[in-house]
Motif scaffolding. Structure first.
Motif, PDB file in Angstrom:
ATOM      1  N   GLU A 108      -7.975   8.536  -5.419  1.00 30.04           N
ATOM      2  CA  GLU A 108      -7.952   7.988  -3.641  1.00 30.04           C
ATOM      3  C   GLU A 108      -6.827   7.091  -3.873  1.00 30.04           C
ATOM      4  OE1 GLU A 108     -11.790   6.194  -2.291  1.00 30.04           O
ATOM      5  OE2 GLU A 108     -12.382   8.578  -1.771  1.00 30.04           O
ATOM      6  N   THR A 159      -4.231   4.296  -0.780  1.00 34.14           N
ATOM      7  CA  THR A 159      -4.393   4.887   0.399  1.00 34.14           C
ATOM      8  C   THR A 159      -3.356   5.134   1.004  1.00 34.14           C
ATOM      9  OG1 THR A 159      -3.207   1.705   0.241  1.00 34.14           O
ATOM     10  CG2 THR A 159      -5.800   1.919   0.013  1.00 34.14           C
ATOM     11  N   GLN A 160      -3.007   3.960   2.633  1.00 30.93           N
ATOM     12  CA  GLN A 160      -2.412   4.945   3.466  1.00 30.93           C
ATOM     13  C   GLN A 160      -0.618   4.167   3.065  1.00 30.93           C
ATOM     14  OE1 GLN A 160      -2.049   4.847   7.098  1.00 30.93           O
ATOM     15  NE2 GLN A 160      -0.270   5.419   7.905  1.00 30.93           N
ATOM     16  N   ARG A 161      -0.925   2.649   2.093  1.00 32.63           N
ATOM     17  CA  ARG A 161       0.203   1.608   2.534  1.00 32.63           C
ATOM     18  C   ARG A 161       0.556   2.130   1.454  1.00 32.63           C
ATOM     19  NH1 ARG A 161      -1.509  -3.887   3.259  1.00 32.63           N
ATOM     20  NH2 ARG A 161      -1.477  -3.299   5.050  1.00 32.63           N
ATOM     21  N   ASP A 162      -0.463   2.932  -0.006  1.00 30.18           N
ATOM     22  CA  ASP A 162       0.279   2.943  -0.914  1.00 30.18           C
ATOM     23  C   ASP A 162       1.404   3.982  -1.040  1.00 30.18           C
ATOM     24  OD1 ASP A 162      -1.309   0.847  -2.498  1.00 30.18           O
ATOM     25  OD2 ASP A 162      -3.000   2.659  -3.546  1.00 30.18           O
ATOM     26  N   THR A 220      -7.492   7.986   2.017  1.00 26.33           N
ATOM     27  CA  THR A 220      -7.704   6.993   2.750  1.00 26.33           C
ATOM     28  C   THR A 220      -6.632   5.987   3.949  1.00 26.33           C
ATOM     29  OG1 THR A 220      -7.454   5.109   1.258  1.00 26.33           O
ATOM     30  CG2 THR A 220      -9.085   7.063   0.921  1.00 26.33           C
ATOM     31  N   ARG A 221      -7.356   5.899   4.536  1.00 30.91           N
ATOM     32  CA  ARG A 221      -7.131   4.564   5.909  1.00 30.91           C
ATOM     33  C   ARG A 221      -7.794   3.847   6.119  1.00 30.91           C
ATOM     34  NH1 ARG A 221      -3.575   6.999  10.585  1.00 30.91           N
ATOM     35  NH2 ARG A 221      -4.975   8.366  10.644  1.00 30.91           N
ATOM     36  N   ASP A 222      -7.898   2.721   6.282  1.00 32.01           N
ATOM     37  CA  ASP A 222      -9.101   1.736   6.872  1.00 32.01           C
ATOM     38  C   ASP A 222     -10.402   2.014   5.275  1.00 32.01           C
ATOM     39  OD1 ASP A 222      -7.204  -0.275   8.810  1.00 32.01           O
ATOM     40  OD2 ASP A 222      -7.945   1.936   9.900  1.00 32.01           O
ATOM     41  N   GLY A 223     -10.289   2.555   4.316  1.00 28.42           N
ATOM     42  CA  GLY A 223     -11.496   2.928   4.096  1.00 28.42           C
ATOM     43  C   GLY A 223     -11.924   4.482   4.013  1.00 28.42           C
TER      44      GLY A 223
END
Length: 89
Positions: free
Chosen positions: A6, A8-11, A32-35
């Motif tokens: 997984e 994150t969108q930031r990654d 994922t975004r916000d978990g």
């Protein structure tokens, strides 16, 4: 089948080159975004240009027989055997 890592969108935004290089090598990711899981980033399937001879032979053994007469009849039905001169007006 191994689980997809997984990210994150930031990654994805900050490490896009590194992640895209991994996708190009065949790695898949869950984004994922916000978990919450929101999508998958997967490599495209590449079409094979050639089928190995042994694989073709194995597939051919189970293929149905082809009637040459029926095949020719089908071709005759869909093609104009007596096409005129395309330049004649």
């Amino acid at each position: 089948m191994q689980p997809q890592p997984e990210i994150t969108q930031r990654d994805l935004r900050n490490r896009s080159k590194e992640i895209m290089d991994a996708v190009q090598r065949g790695q898949a990711f869950v984004v994922t975004r916000d978990g919450h899981r929101i999508g998958e980033l997967i490599p495209l399937r590449r079409r094979r240009r050639f089928v190995p001879r042994a694989e073709f032979a194995a597939m051919s053994r189970t293929a149905p027989a082809i009637s040459v007469d029926a095949f020719r009849a089908d071709q005759d039905e869909v093609s104009d055997q007596y096409a005129g001169d395309p330049y004649a007006r």
